[in-house]
Design an enzyme around this catalytic site. Sequence first.
Site, PDB file in Angstrom:
ATOM      1  N   TYR A 136      -2.062  -0.851  10.366  1.00  0.00           N
ATOM      2  CA  TYR A 136      -2.025  -1.179   8.930  1.00  0.00           C
ATOM      3  C   TYR A 136      -0.704  -0.720   8.323  1.00  0.00           C
ATOM      4  CZ  TYR A 136      -3.637  -1.220   4.039  1.00  0.00           C
ATOM      5  OH  TYR A 136      -3.776  -1.447   2.698  1.00  0.00           O
ATOM      6  N   SER A 139       0.880  -1.171   0.000  1.00  0.00           N
ATOM      7  CA  SER A 139       0.000   0.000   0.000  1.00  0.00           C
ATOM      8  C   SER A 139       0.915   1.218   0.000  1.00  0.00           C
ATOM      9  CB  SER A 139      -0.844   0.009   1.275  1.00  0.00           C
ATOM     10  OG  SER A 139      -1.481   1.262   1.431  1.00  0.00           O
TER      11      SER A 139
HETATM   12  P1  NAP Z   1     -11.354  -6.035   0.165  1.00  0.00           P
HETATM   13  O1  NAP Z   1     -12.335  -5.826  -0.918  1.00  0.00           O
HETATM   14  O2  NAP Z   1     -11.792  -5.887   1.583  1.00  0.00           O
HETATM   15  O3  NAP Z   1     -10.687  -7.456  -0.048  1.00  0.00           O
HETATM   16  C1  NAP Z   1      -9.841  -8.027   0.906  1.00  0.00           C
HETATM   17  C2  NAP Z   1      -9.874  -9.513   0.726  1.00  0.00           C
HETATM   18  O4  NAP Z   1      -8.975 -10.106   1.692  1.00  0.00           O
HETATM   19  C3  NAP Z   1     -11.265 -10.105   0.984  1.00  0.00           C
HETATM   20  O5  NAP Z   1     -11.484 -11.100   0.038  1.00  0.00           O
HETATM   21  C4  NAP Z   1     -11.115 -10.705   2.387  1.00  0.00           C
HETATM   22  O6  NAP Z   1     -11.952 -11.831   2.614  1.00  0.00           O
HETATM   23  C5  NAP Z   1      -9.681 -11.153   2.292  1.00  0.00           C
HETATM   24  N1  NAP Z   1      -9.149 -11.536   3.584  1.00  0.00           N
HETATM   25  C6  NAP Z   1      -9.047 -10.809   4.729  1.00  0.00           C
HETATM   26  N2  NAP Z   1      -8.496 -11.570   5.693  1.00  0.00           N
HETATM   27  C7  NAP Z   1      -8.240 -12.784   5.153  1.00  0.00           C
HETATM   28  C8  NAP Z   1      -7.674 -13.984   5.619  1.00  0.00           C
HETATM   29  N3  NAP Z   1      -7.269 -14.117   6.893  1.00  0.00           N
HETATM   30  N4  NAP Z   1      -7.541 -15.028   4.756  1.00  0.00           N
HETATM   31  C9  NAP Z   1      -7.955 -14.924   3.478  1.00  0.00           C
HETATM   32  N5  NAP Z   1      -8.528 -13.826   2.978  1.00  0.00           N
HETATM   33  C10 NAP Z   1      -8.654 -12.762   3.805  1.00  0.00           C
HETATM   34  O7  NAP Z   1     -10.127  -5.026   0.018  1.00  0.00           O
HETATM   35  P2  NAP Z   1      -9.060  -4.765  -1.162  1.00  0.00           P
HETATM   36  O8  NAP Z   1      -8.923  -3.306  -1.243  1.00  0.00           O
HETATM   37  O9  NAP Z   1      -9.383  -5.524  -2.382  1.00  0.00           O
HETATM   38  O10 NAP Z   1      -7.738  -5.333  -0.460  1.00  0.00           O
HETATM   39  C11 NAP Z   1      -6.836  -6.207  -1.107  1.00  0.00           C
HETATM   40  C12 NAP Z   1      -5.419  -5.819  -0.752  1.00  0.00           C
HETATM   41  O11 NAP Z   1      -5.133  -4.532  -1.276  1.00  0.00           O
HETATM   42  C13 NAP Z   1      -5.144  -5.759   0.744  1.00  0.00           C
HETATM   43  O12 NAP Z   1      -3.889  -6.351   1.017  1.00  0.00           O
HETATM   44  C14 NAP Z   1      -5.073  -4.269   1.021  1.00  0.00           C
HETATM   45  O13 NAP Z   1      -4.249  -3.959   2.114  1.00  0.00           O
HETATM   46  C15 NAP Z   1      -4.495  -3.752  -0.286  1.00  0.00           C
HETATM   47  N6  NAP Z   1      -4.750  -2.310  -0.521  1.00  0.00           N
HETATM   48  C16 NAP Z   1      -6.017  -1.847  -0.739  1.00  0.00           C
HETATM   49  C17 NAP Z   1      -6.195  -0.480  -0.971  1.00  0.00           C
HETATM   50  C18 NAP Z   1      -7.556   0.116  -1.275  1.00  0.00           C
HETATM   51  O14 NAP Z   1      -7.692   1.341  -1.281  1.00  0.00           O
HETATM   52  N7  NAP Z   1      -8.567  -0.654  -1.560  1.00  0.00           N
HETATM   53  C19 NAP Z   1      -5.112   0.394  -0.939  1.00  0.00           C
HETATM   54  C20 NAP Z   1      -3.851  -0.123  -0.700  1.00  0.00           C
HETATM   55  C21 NAP Z   1      -3.678  -1.473  -0.503  1.00  0.00           C
HETATM   56  P3  NAP Z   1     -13.370 -11.762   3.389  1.00  0.00           P
HETATM   57  O15 NAP Z   1     -14.363 -11.425   2.328  1.00  0.00           O
HETATM   58  O16 NAP Z   1     -13.542 -13.153   3.923  1.00  0.00           O
HETATM   59  O17 NAP Z   1     -13.234 -10.721   4.442  1.00  0.00           O
END
Ligand code: NAP
Length: 283
Positions: A154, A141
């Site tokens: 985080y 991130s």
């Molecule tokens: P998201 O829509 O909330 O997706 C996160 C995913 O991770 C969900 O499928 C969630 O599953 C899963 N997850 C959480 N804990 C888990 C575990 N213990 N085992 C397996 N799966 C797990 O958010 P996203 O934005 O796509 O996030 C994906 C990645 O991008 C993350 O690493 C996040 O830090 C990074 N990121 C996101 C942003 C942003 O603005 N969106 C910015 C920077 C970095 P459940 O459905 O079961 O909860």
Amino acid sequence: MNKSLAVITGCSSGFGLLSTIELARNGHFVIATMRDLSRRAALDEAIAAAGLSASVSIQPLDVANPASHQPFIDGVFSDYGRIDLLVNNAGFALAGFAEDVSLEELRRQFETNFFGTVSLTKAVLPIMRRQRSGRILMLSSIAGRSAAPAMSSYSASKFALEGYTESLRLEMAPLGIHCVLIEPGSFETGIWYHAENVAARASSPDSPNLQRTTGFRNYIQKQVNRRDPGDVARLIARLATVPNPRFRYPIGQDARFLLILRAVLPFSVFQNLAIRTLKLGSE
Ligand code: NAP
């Protein structure tokens, strides 16, 4: 299996779901994992709509359960005979000022975002080493480059991931294994909307930071509305095959702007600007 084999974590929503579709569309066979298969409907629909059901297998995997990682990876290897790409995507963002976050909550953040990612990576490395090829994409991130207030847990987990990946890249590059950091700014995914990911004390009336926490969350939510998470999924698909990928890929206007500010401003000036912009002094 003559297609490239990709394993992705956290595919029930957000970047994981979207990059499953992009990778399958680009000719990879994707093992799309999620910790709770009862949450697979959105991915099933997206796969069916794109006509990609022959290119995706959905399998259970909890990143925070390291005991399951080696058997899972062994199973994938015995079924398909290779693993070309690991996308360590699963993660969550614990919100709350540092003063309000318990050690237990901080550890929970690290179990998924850092230790879980490390454990799965370690399970896959011997296979990539034998193949003398492979790619590991880490969803870090921009908060892993410039720490955000109200998100110290985080940010700390992503800073740890950045340091780990830098070492890993140096160790693995001579073996033909590319380790890459993706550093998104804020994008519209589920990550910002999970109430369970706010530290318990941060949302309680006892918190001395309640007003600032709420103000910060409102600010972030205004930011994310404008950004298409498909951009990150397309970047992931591109990085699956681009020759000689760079180490870091910041993505999103906010991410690039923040990096410029951090490069040109002395920290004291940056600090004053951040406090004013995020109204951190208002409690
Ligand atoms: P998201 O829509 O909330 O997706 C996160 C995913 O991770 C969900 O499928 C969630 O599953 C899963 N997850 C959480 N804990 C888990 C575990 N213990 N085992 C397996 N799966 C797990 O958010 P996203 O934005 O796509 O996030 C994906 C990645 O991008 C993350 O690493 C996040 O830090 C990074 N990121 C996101 C942003 C942003 O603005 N969106 C910015 C920077 C970095 P459940 O459905 O079961 O909860």
